[in-house]
Design a protein around this motif. Structure first.
Motif, PDB file in Angstrom:
ATOM      1  N   SER A  14       0.706  -1.056   0.019  1.00  0.00           N
ATOM      2  CA  SER A  14       0.121  -0.115   0.024  1.00  0.00           C
ATOM      3  C   SER A  14       0.995   1.232  -0.085  1.00  0.00           C
ATOM      4  CB  SER A  14      -0.766   0.021   1.343  1.00  0.00           C
ATOM      5  OG  SER A  14      -1.751  -0.769   1.230  1.00  0.00           O
ATOM      6  N   PHE A  17       2.531   1.438  -3.372  1.00  0.00           N
ATOM      7  CA  PHE A  17       1.459   2.112  -4.292  1.00  0.00           C
ATOM      8  C   PHE A  17       1.450   3.477  -4.439  1.00  0.00           C
ATOM      9  CE2 PHE A  17      -2.638   3.155  -6.216  1.00  0.00           C
ATOM     10  CZ  PHE A  17      -2.696   2.084  -7.286  1.00  0.00           C
ATOM     11  N   ARG A  18       0.963   3.902  -3.116  1.00  0.00           N
ATOM     12  CA  ARG A  18       0.844   5.515  -2.713  1.00  0.00           C
ATOM     13  C   ARG A  18       2.431   6.133  -3.456  1.00  0.00           C
ATOM     14  NH1 ARG A  18      -1.297   3.657   1.667  1.00  0.00           N
ATOM     15  NH2 ARG A  18       0.387   4.153   2.971  1.00  0.00           N
ATOM     16  N   ARG A  21       2.506   6.034  -7.271  1.00  0.00           N
ATOM     17  CA  ARG A  21       1.286   6.814  -7.880  1.00  0.00           C
ATOM     18  C   ARG A  21       1.431   8.269  -7.862  1.00  0.00           C
ATOM     19  NH1 ARG A  21      -4.280   5.718  -5.316  1.00  0.00           N
ATOM     20  NH2 ARG A  21      -3.197   6.764  -4.042  1.00  0.00           N
ATOM     21  N   GLU A  32      -4.413  -2.109  -7.582  1.00  0.00           N
ATOM     22  CA  GLU A  32      -5.110  -1.044  -6.883  1.00  0.00           C
ATOM     23  C   GLU A  32      -4.390  -0.912  -5.563  1.00  0.00           C
ATOM     24  OE1 GLU A  32      -9.161  -1.247  -6.429  1.00  0.00           O
ATOM     25  OE2 GLU A  32      -9.647  -1.413  -8.290  1.00  0.00           O
ATOM     26  N   GLU A  33      -4.458   0.243  -4.744  1.00  0.00           N
ATOM     27  CA  GLU A  33      -3.780   0.368  -3.311  1.00  0.00           C
ATOM     28  C   GLU A  33      -4.402  -0.685  -2.349  1.00  0.00           C
ATOM     29  OE1 GLU A  33      -3.388   3.309   0.185  1.00  0.00           O
ATOM     30  OE2 GLU A  33      -4.116   4.131  -1.888  1.00  0.00           O
TER      31      GLU A  33
END
Length: 123
Positions: A14, A17-18, A21, A32-33
């Motif tokens: 997570s 990912f952040r 992105r 996806e997160e």
């Protein structure tokens, strides 16, 4: 044989990912997160992230360390360094022998990333 992607093994998918992105500005192309795998468009190539424990189900992993360097070409390394702040661990510095100006940062799992800006060479 065809190049597919660079897959970075991460401890916290997570957070990774952040980071890719939101902080680097790469557009997610898969996942996806909160999922253990995601990939991002890096301008004609893919950067993927995968939870270390997920990858270890397929192959025994060595301890994490600086054995891989992700290089991202940017337009304005100094502006990116200012924007990324505390993520930056070195630079920016001119490396005329490489034809560029570079800076280094780490993602949330400690993966090393080089931001590379081409600079004119004098001949």
């Amino acid at each position: 044989m065809t190049f597919s992607q660079v897959r970075l093994l991460v401890d916290d998918p997570s957070a990774a990912f952040r980071f890719y992105r939101d902080e680097l500005g790469l557009a997610p192309t898969f996942g996806e997160e909160g999922e253990v795998y995601a990939s991002f468009d890096a301008g004609g190539a893919a950067v993927a992230i995968f939870a270390r424990e997920g990858q270890s189900e397929a192959v025994e992993l060595r301890a994490a360390g600086d054995s891989t360097l992700l290089v991202l070409e940017v337009d304005h390394v100094d502006a990116d360094v200012a924007r990324l702040g505390s993520r930056v661990v070195a630079g920016p510095i001119d490396r005329p022998e490489w034809g560029g100006r570079v800076a280094y940062l780490r993602d949330p799992s400690g993966n090393l990333i080089e931001l590379f800006q081409s600079i004119p060479t004098s001949e």
